[in-house]
Design an enzyme around this catalytic site. Structure first.
Site, mmCIF file in Angstrom:
data_model
loop_
_atom_site.group_PDB
_atom_site.id
_atom_site.type_symbol
_atom_site.label_atom_id
_atom_site.label_comp_id
_atom_site.label_asym_id
_atom_site.label_seq_id
_atom_site.Cartn_x
_atom_site.Cartn_y
_atom_site.Cartn_z
ATOM 1 N N ASP A 24 -8.174 -3.767 0.144
ATOM 2 C CA ASP A 24 -8.931 -3.825 -1.121
ATOM 3 C C ASP A 24 -10.043 -4.880 -1.167
ATOM 4 O OD1 ASP A 24 -6.956 -1.990 -1.636
ATOM 5 O OD2 ASP A 24 -6.109 -3.023 -3.363
ATOM 6 N N LYS A 129 -6.096 4.330 -2.719
ATOM 7 C CA LYS A 129 -4.734 4.230 -3.258
ATOM 8 C C LYS A 129 -4.762 3.983 -4.770
ATOM 9 C CE LYS A 129 -4.179 -0.709 -2.107
ATOM 10 N NZ LYS A 129 -4.013 -1.231 -3.471
ATOM 11 N N CYS A 162 -1.504 -6.696 -4.123
ATOM 12 C CA CYS A 162 -1.577 -5.531 -3.228
ATOM 13 C C CYS A 162 -1.163 -5.832 -1.791
ATOM 14 C CB CYS A 162 -2.975 -4.929 -3.290
ATOM 15 S SG CYS A 162 -3.285 -4.171 -4.902
#
Ligand code: TIU
Length: 222
Positions: A24, A129, A162
């Protein structure tokens, strides 16, 4: 094979069955006006690790090892965005709303893109995701099986959200996981420190931690 002097003990590193997962590293988490900032965070800490993440990615690329990128994002029709996620808390703008970099955390919007310096190369796996963990509702498992990965090195943001969630999912699926300490960051330094401590506690209950230099040396020495 190379032994990395990792924490809490040596990591027996087999680069030939290792993939790097970069979590990310998107504008939405690193730039003012994005999702991270909408939650009230100072995003400058994320920008600071970009050169280190880039060095790690380049090390894998030069060695011909797989680099996988993840992006937290949702479909434009929000069909994969549970109301419980969208309605959580009191952000300045919500997921799906239009902000200065387009719709927040929506696939294809400018703010959702991976930072230019860390952009995926052609042929690298990119996983979009909808959750914090990269295994939930994605093809990551299938991709890792296809490329024969057994060990995973992690970088990216945020350490305790995450990155840690994905490491836990991977650990439960039988992967040996190592996070590059200086190639991950949190908006909260104390949460980063706590997450790294949790990961390596109890005899590497979730995985190992080591520096980017140690991982790169491991690749060179294997
Ligand atoms: N808010 C926060 O710390 N993180 C996230 O929402 N997503 C990721 O960590 N990528």
């Amino acid at each position: 094979m190379a032994e990395i002097d990792a924490l809490p003990f040596a990591f027996v590193f087999r680069p030939e069955t290792t993939a790097l997962i970069v979590i990310d590293m998107q504008r939405d988490f690193a730039e003012p006006g994005g999702f991270g900032a909408s939650l009230g965070n100072d995003v400058s800490r994320v920008t600071a690790i970009v050169p280190t993440v880039k060095r790690l990615i380049e090390g894998f690329r030069v060695a011909g090892l797989p680099v996988i990128h993840t992006m937290e994002c949702h479909r434009p029709d929000l069909s994969d965005l549970p109301p419980a996620k969208r309605d959580r808390g009191d952000p300045s703008i919500r997921i799906g709303d239009v902000g200065p970099m387009g719709r927040v955390l929506i696939a294809g919007e400018p703010g959702t893109a991976i930072l230019d310096e860390l952009a995926p190369r052609r042929g690298e796996i990119v996983i979009e995701k909808p959750g914090k963990g990269a295994f939930y509702a994605t093809s990551l498992s299938d991709n890792l099986k296809r490329i024969g990965a057994r060990q995973l090195v992690f970088a990216g943001v945020t350490t305790e959200v995450c990155v840690q969630t994905t490491m836990r999912e991977a650990n439960d699926r039988g992967y040996e996981c190592l996070v590059a300490e200086d190639a991950t960051e949190s908006y909260f330094p104390e949460f980063k420190a706590a997450a790294l401590a949790m990961i390596r506690a109890q005899g590497a209950i979730v995985g190992w931690t080591a520096t980017t230099d140690q991982v790169l040396e491991g690749i060179a020495n294997a």
